[in-house]
Write a protein that holds these residues in place. Structure first.
Motif, short mmCIF file in Angstrom:
data_model
loop_
_atom_site.label_atom_id
_atom_site.label_comp_id
_atom_site.label_asym_id
_atom_site.label_seq_id
_atom_site.Cartn_x
_atom_site.Cartn_y
_atom_site.Cartn_z
N UNK A 108 0.84 -1.20 0.00
CA UNK A 108 0.00 0.00 0.00
C UNK A 108 0.88 1.25 0.00
N UNK A 109 0.58 2.18 -0.87
CA UNK A 109 1.33 3.42 -0.98
C UNK A 109 0.36 4.60 -1.07
N UNK A 110 0.85 5.77 -0.63
CA UNK A 110 0.07 7.00 -0.70
C UNK A 110 0.91 8.07 -1.40
N UNK A 111 0.26 8.95 -2.14
CA UNK A 111 0.96 9.99 -2.88
C UNK A 111 0.29 11.35 -2.65
N UNK A 112 0.30 11.85 -1.39
CA UNK A 112 -0.29 13.17 -1.14
C UNK A 112 0.50 14.25 -1.86
N UNK A 113 -0.20 15.25 -2.38
CA UNK A 113 0.42 16.23 -3.27
C UNK A 113 0.10 17.65 -2.82
N UNK A 114 1.07 18.53 -3.05
CA UNK A 114 0.93 19.96 -2.77
C UNK A 114 1.05 20.71 -4.09
N UNK A 115 0.15 21.68 -4.29
CA UNK A 115 0.25 22.53 -5.48
C UNK A 115 0.41 23.97 -4.99
N UNK A 116 1.65 24.46 -4.89
CA UNK A 116 1.87 25.82 -4.40
C UNK A 116 1.61 26.85 -5.49
N UNK A 117 1.28 28.06 -5.08
CA UNK A 117 1.12 29.15 -6.05
C UNK A 117 2.47 29.52 -6.66
N UNK A 118 3.51 29.39 -5.87
CA UNK A 118 4.87 29.64 -6.34
C UNK A 118 5.66 28.34 -6.18
N UNK A 119 6.12 27.73 -7.27
CA UNK A 119 6.82 26.44 -7.16
C UNK A 119 8.25 26.54 -6.66
N UNK A 120 8.71 27.75 -6.34
CA UNK A 120 10.09 27.94 -5.87
C UNK A 120 10.12 28.01 -4.35
N UNK A 121 10.98 27.21 -3.73
CA UNK A 121 11.22 27.23 -2.29
C UNK A 121 12.68 27.59 -2.08
N UNK A 122 12.94 28.53 -1.19
CA UNK A 122 14.31 28.99 -0.96
C UNK A 122 14.70 28.76 0.50
N UNK A 123 15.87 28.15 0.70
CA UNK A 123 16.44 27.94 2.03
C UNK A 123 17.62 28.90 2.19
N UNK A 124 17.62 29.66 3.27
CA UNK A 124 18.61 30.73 3.41
C UNK A 124 19.23 30.73 4.80
N UNK A 125 20.57 30.73 4.83
CA UNK A 125 21.32 30.84 6.08
C UNK A 125 21.95 32.24 6.13
N UNK A 126 21.37 33.19 6.88
CA UNK A 126 21.95 34.54 6.92
C UNK A 126 23.37 34.56 7.46
N UNK A 127 23.66 33.64 8.37
CA UNK A 127 25.00 33.54 8.94
C UNK A 127 25.58 32.19 8.53
N UNK A 128 26.56 32.21 7.65
CA UNK A 128 27.17 30.97 7.14
C UNK A 128 28.67 31.15 7.06
N UNK A 129 29.30 31.29 8.22
CA UNK A 129 30.75 31.51 8.27
C UNK A 129 31.50 30.36 7.63
N UNK A 130 32.38 30.66 6.69
CA UNK A 130 33.16 29.65 6.00
C UNK A 130 32.56 29.22 4.68
#
Length: 465
Positions: A108-130
């Protein structure tokens, strides 16, 4: 700063919550991104450069996220799917004439889905020494991510040169709980991959969770939440009343280790005058606010302005990494050792997060030094404190209460704090409790002595919904 942009090319995302496979996970947890990077490393066999980059990345604080918070969520019915590449074992003396696809078991498998208005997701580290040391390796890993979540969700990923305005920020009192990588996560994933070669049912542990909140729920200020914490080991036992001379002595010792330093570290401009711009603040970390509190100092936190650039942060961190001796003359010496306050399992007093929480009511751990004396015709003490709040970027408080005694247990009276400096001499020192209309984000460090350990506040209450 490190910013990773991920675009879901199908305009939809298929991924399941870890606790309920029928429900979609949104936003994608930062740990999913890290797992995808580790998978890219395995496929590329990038060698030591990629491995060093991943070990560096797992130790960064939780990232900010820019994501559509109101997507269309689609639950999934169950599907019975043939198991991939399952070995078919024939029984003795019997033949199975069914097609190979029909002979495979179905699960048994499930495939729940999300449809965002904006398909872009951004991950940001303001402090990233090195970051610059690992830029090329990270770029190679990021650009070779093929999907995030289910394999039916292909992505395009890259490093961004420009910062974004996040829609979710790490917040200890936040309402979103997301899984994030932590120290040792890379080794754990590699270990699980090896185990799965023999037993496919083995799953990696959930790992660390981080609370998030939209940034407009709280108000930031000029001081960074990402402090560098040091512990005091051995030597004389000092109390909060010695905050001013001790923090000044520590600043002088650190600046001597650094050599010629810019204004943001030294607190002085090119002409030697005291800086009027936000600069390094060193605050005490005492044993307070519990039943047996005695106000003894357990360490200190080096708090830079929020806009301090990466080379400055890296330079200060490098100077504090090795254990060193702070000499106190006739009193002896204190061993000063850097600690990772985010993963520290030792003294709770060294966990700086208690000063960076979201709360609407705050009380002084060290007294506020007024930059001018209150007068009957104004400005009043409450007005002076309110102006100090606005000076560091906070809103005007609803209520200000002044007292000689702190509302935090274990804190000495205001007149018991000793020491002299140009910033605080001949100025009024008082404890205070301030209450805002809504929760604000710490750290809260106010007054004329805010750069030398005085005017440090601690939350008394949580943010109102």
């Amino acid at each position: 700063m490190l910013t990773i942009e991920v675009e879901f090319l199908m305009g939809r995302v298929t991924l399941s919550q870890w606790e309920d496979r029928t429900q979609a996970e949104w936003p994608p947890h930062p740990q999913r991104l890290f797992s995808a990077l580790v998978a890219a490393h395995g496929e590329l066999d990038g060698g030591e450069a990629f491995e060093r980059a991943l070990r560096w990345l797992e130790r960064l604080p939780a990232p900010e996220i820019k994501v559509d918070l109101l997507p269309s969520l689609r639950t999934s019915p169950s599907y019975f799917v043939p198991v991939n590449d399952e070995a078919v074992k024939a029984e003795k003396g019997r033949s199975d004439f069914r097609h190979v696809l029909d002979r495979r078991n179905r699960q048994e498998r499930f495939f729940p889905t999300v449809v965002p208005n904006d398909p872009v997701v951004t991950f940001q580290w303001p402090v990233a020494s090195g970051f610059e040391d690992h830029r090329d390796a990270l770029s190679g890993l990021v650009e070779n991510i093929t999907y995030l979540g289910h394999s039916s969700s292909p992505v395009r990923a890259c490093l961004r040169a420009q910062a974004v305005l996040p829609t979710l920020c790490p917040d200890e009192e936040g309402s979103f709980s997301l899984r994030v990588p932590g120290a040792g996560r890379f080794d754990r994933l590699v270990s699980v991959h090896s185990l799965r070669e023999e037993d496919e049912s083995v799953q990696p542990p959930l790992g660390r969770f981080q609370s998030y909140e939209p940034p407009d729920v709280v108000t930031p200020n000029v001081f960074s939440r990402d402090a560098i914490v040091v512990a005091f080991a051995g030597g004389p036992r000092l109390g909060l009343d010695s905050t001013l001379p001790l923090m000044q002595h520590m600043r002088n010792a650190v600046l001597a280790k650094l050599g010629p330093s810019p204004e943001v570290l030294s607190g002085h401009d090119d002409k030697g005058n005291m800086s009027r711009k936000p600069h390094l603040s060193i605050v005490p970390l005492p044993f307070v606010n519990s039943r047996h509190s005695d106000g003894s100092l357990k360490g200190a936190a080096f708090v830079l302005p929020s806009d301090a650039d990466e080379p400055i942060r890296h330079r200060l961190s490098a100077a504090l990494t090795q254990t060193w001796q702070l000499h106190l003359g006739p009193l002896g010496s204190i061993a000063v050792a850097h600690v990772d306050w985010e993963s520290n399992d030792g003294l709770k007093s060294l966990n700086f997060s208690k000063y960076t929480q979201v709360a609407d009511t705050w009380a002084t751990v060290t007294p506020v030094v007024f930059d001018r004396y209150p007068k009957s015709k104004g400005p009043t003490a409450a007005e002076i404190i309110a102006a100090a709040c606005e000076r560091i970027g906070l809103p005007k408080p609803l209520e200000v209460m002044i007292s000689a005694v702190s509302a935090i247990s274990g804190v000495p009276r205001a007149n018991e704090f000793h020491g002299r400096s140009k910033q605080v001499d001949n100025r009024l020192r008082q404890h205070a409790v301030i209450r805002f209309e809504r929760g604000i984000k710490g750290p809260v460090i106010l007054g004329a002595g805010r750069f030398c350990g005085l005017g440090l506040f601690m939350p008394l209450g949580k943010s109102k919904p």
